[in-house]
Motif scaffolding. Structure first.
Motif, short mmCIF file in Angstrom:
data_model
loop_
_atom_site.label_atom_id
_atom_site.label_comp_id
_atom_site.label_asym_id
_atom_site.label_seq_id
_atom_site.Cartn_x
_atom_site.Cartn_y
_atom_site.Cartn_z
N PHE A 187 0.15 3.74 -14.03
CA PHE A 187 0.00 4.74 -13.27
C PHE A 187 -1.79 4.73 -13.32
CE2 PHE A 187 4.63 3.98 -12.47
CZ PHE A 187 4.69 2.94 -11.13
N GLY A 224 6.81 3.50 -8.98
CA GLY A 224 6.28 4.52 -7.99
C GLY A 224 7.09 6.07 -8.93
N TYR A 228 3.29 2.38 -4.83
CA TYR A 228 2.45 1.56 -5.42
C TYR A 228 2.94 -0.36 -4.90
CZ TYR A 228 0.32 4.86 -8.57
OH TYR A 228 -0.23 6.40 -8.71
N CYS A 280 -0.02 -2.07 -3.22
CA CYS A 280 -1.99 -1.78 -3.71
C CYS A 280 -1.97 -2.25 -5.59
CB CYS A 280 -2.08 -0.28 -4.22
SG CYS A 280 -1.59 0.65 -5.04
N PRO A 337 -0.88 -1.08 -9.69
CA PRO A 337 -0.38 -0.08 -10.97
C PRO A 337 -1.75 0.70 -10.55
CG PRO A 337 0.12 -1.85 -12.08
CD PRO A 337 0.00 -2.19 -10.26
N PRO A 375 -2.19 4.28 -4.11
CA PRO A 375 -0.90 4.02 -3.48
C PRO A 375 -0.50 5.20 -1.70
CG PRO A 375 -0.71 6.11 -5.16
CD PRO A 375 -2.40 5.51 -5.34
#
Length: 212
Positions: free
Chosen positions: A79, A147, A165, A168, A170, A174
């Protein structure tokens, strides 16, 4: 002049910091001069910065964080960390906060009108994100895989605050959610649209009914 002394001199000339601080910065940066200079600059900023959410203790704070280590953590977790979160960790690598509560619109397992945190996690150290065990912790507690946990709570792992996440991806920005694992399946409660809004919403327990 040895390479180590040459690097130490470069760090001292660039930062103006005492030799002992330059040596410690070089050690934390694994000998990388640019990272050491950057680290000293951030430590200087932290000393005069009163805008961050942390209290005056060093509890929950990890070792000084370099940009190299931060990048490695993002790569390992898969992420991209929110910019406001990374900016904060580069000033201070996690810590307990001055204000530990956040208002919610419905009752939770913690309180009827708020949730509580014990600190914001950094990277590494005793309380920070440990890449080697993070996936196992998620599996043990049943935390969602979309997440990662960035704030712990007083419930010893049963509830956490995570970056979410799902909307949106990775690489995106977030939102922030509360995750409760007391039930058969994790309960997810939206808290804030982003990390900045979450930090801005932290307040004292006295603002509520005294529970928690």
């Amino acid at each position: 002049m040895t390479a180590r002394l040459h690097d130490l001199q470069r760090v001292r000339e660039a930062s103006g910091a005492p030799v002992s601080a330059c040596r410690a910065a070089l050690d934390a940066a694994a000998g990388h001069v640019a990272d050491a200079i950057d680290l000293l600059a951030r430590q200087s900023k932290a000393a005069s910065d009163v805008a961050h959410p942390f209290d005056g203790t060093d509890w929950f704070t990890g070792p000084p964080l370099t940009r190299t280590a931060l990048h490695a953590a993002q790569q390992a977790l898969g992420f991209r960390f929110p910019a406001a979160y990374t900016d904060l960790l580069l000033i201070r690598n996690g810590g307990s906060t001055r204000h530990g509560c956040f208002a919610v619109s419905r009752p939770t397992s913690w309180a009827p009108d708020h949730i509580a945190i014990t600190g914001i996690r950094g990277i590494g150290g005793k309380h920070g994100i440990d890449i080697a065990t993070e996936r196992a912790i998620h599996a043990d507690w049943g935390y969602p895989s979309w997440g990662f946990v960035f704030a712990e709570t007083p419930t010893a792992g049963h509830t956490v605050v995570m970056f979410d996440y799902r909307a949106c991806g990775p690489e995106g920005e977030p939102c922030v959610v509360w995750v409760d694992t007391y039930g058969d399946a994790p309960e997810v409660l939206p808290l804030a649209q982003d990390f900045t809004a979450f930090v801005a919403g932290l307040c004292d327990a006295e603002a509520f009914d005294g529970r928690g």
